[in-house]
Scaffold this motif. Structure first.
Motif, PDB file in Angstrom:
ATOM      1  N   THR A 103      30.569  28.693   0.061  1.00  0.00           N
ATOM      2  CA  THR A 103      29.185  29.100   0.257  1.00  0.00           C
ATOM      3  C   THR A 103      29.090  30.603   0.435  1.00  0.00           C
ATOM      4  N   LEU A 104      29.955  31.126   1.278  1.00  0.00           N
ATOM      5  CA  LEU A 104      29.984  32.571   1.493  1.00  0.00           C
ATOM      6  C   LEU A 104      30.262  33.318   0.191  1.00  0.00           C
ATOM      7  N   ALA A 105      31.227  32.841  -0.573  1.00  0.00           N
ATOM      8  CA  ALA A 105      31.655  33.554  -1.774  1.00  0.00           C
ATOM      9  C   ALA A 105      30.521  33.649  -2.792  1.00  0.00           C
ATOM     10  N   TYR A 106      29.875  32.531  -3.082  1.00  0.00           N
ATOM     11  CA  TYR A 106      28.845  32.571  -4.123  1.00  0.00           C
ATOM     12  C   TYR A 106      27.590  33.289  -3.655  1.00  0.00           C
ATOM     13  N   THR A 107      27.103  32.959  -2.469  1.00  0.00           N
ATOM     14  CA  THR A 107      25.841  33.557  -2.029  1.00  0.00           C
ATOM     15  C   THR A 107      25.975  35.070  -1.829  1.00  0.00           C
ATOM     16  N   ARG A 108      27.083  35.506  -1.273  1.00  0.00           N
ATOM     17  CA  ARG A 108      27.231  36.952  -1.066  1.00  0.00           C
ATOM     18  C   ARG A 108      27.481  37.679  -2.382  1.00  0.00           C
TER      19      ARG A 108
END
Length: 220
Positions: free
Chosen positions: A110-115
């Motif tokens: 989640t962190l990787a894609y959204t950021r």
């Protein structure tokens, strides 16, 4: 041939197919996806929607005319005023309370894609941001349509039928068509260098979205 989103997809055909036809998606289609995997996905998708709202807020900032501002604002309001509430209600059907959602930590996927999306939007322009969001906006529509076309799809008694129907439905498919029209109008006439840079954005975003599916299988 005029530049288009289809060309960007063709340049990243292997990654796009791996995302659209991921095992998570296939298991949704057959109804064999473990409930724990789907619940984990639903929880993280709630956190994803919050960051998605931030991305549309950024789209408003990056807009250069009133029509673009209105588009970004309408998308932001749809997430905050409608989609998050619907998602909370859908999670409740799967035994996930709003209190549970409020306590969640973002997974690495989640962190990787959204950021990544937010970084692309900050460092690039509105078109960069839309291309980074395309695997989610356009991809989900393609995935639901693909599921409906497969002979192995369980059509009666599939526990994930509501999810499939939502993204295959007329309302969401109209949103996909609108987004494609917006992208194609702005991609037309771009030179090869600009298209190549956008192709890299789509490639990376698509791979990160595929990782979001894998997260559901890995439960982490």
């Amino acid at each position: 041939m005029a530049a288009s989103f289809e060309i960007l997809k063709q340049q990243n055909a292997a990654d796009w197919q791996a995302y659209i036809e991921h095992r998570f998606v296939r298991d949704l289609a057959t109804g064999t996806l473990p409930e724990a995997a789907f619940q984990h996905y639903l929880k993280q998708d709630y956190l994803f929607l919050i960051q998605f709202a931030r991305a549309w807020g950024l789209a408003v900032y990056k807009s250069r005319d009133l029509s673009e501002i209105r588009q970004g604002l309408e998308s932001l309001k749809a997430i905050v005023d409608v989609e998050l509430g619907l998602h909370i209600g859908y999670c409740a059907q799967w035994g996930i309370s709003e209190a549970d959602l409020a306590q969640l930590a973002e997974s690495k996927a989640t962190l990787a894609y959204t950021r990544y999306v937010l970084d692309v939007g900050m460092s690039g322009d509105l078109l960069d941001l839309h291309v980074a969001l395309a695997p989610c906006i356009i991809g989900y529509g393609e995935i639901a349509s693909w599921i409906r076309q497969q002979p192995f799809t369980l059509r009666q008694g599939n526990p994930y039928a509501d999810w499939i129907d939502m993204y295959a439905g007329d309302e969401y498919q109209a949103l996909v068509s609108s987004e494609l029209d917006w992208l194609n109008a702005r991609l037309a006439g771009l030179d090869a260098g600009r298209m190549q840079r956008l192709s890299v954005v789509l490639r990376d975003a698509t791979r990160l979205e595929a990782d979001f599916w894998q997260m559901g299988l890995d439960l982490s």
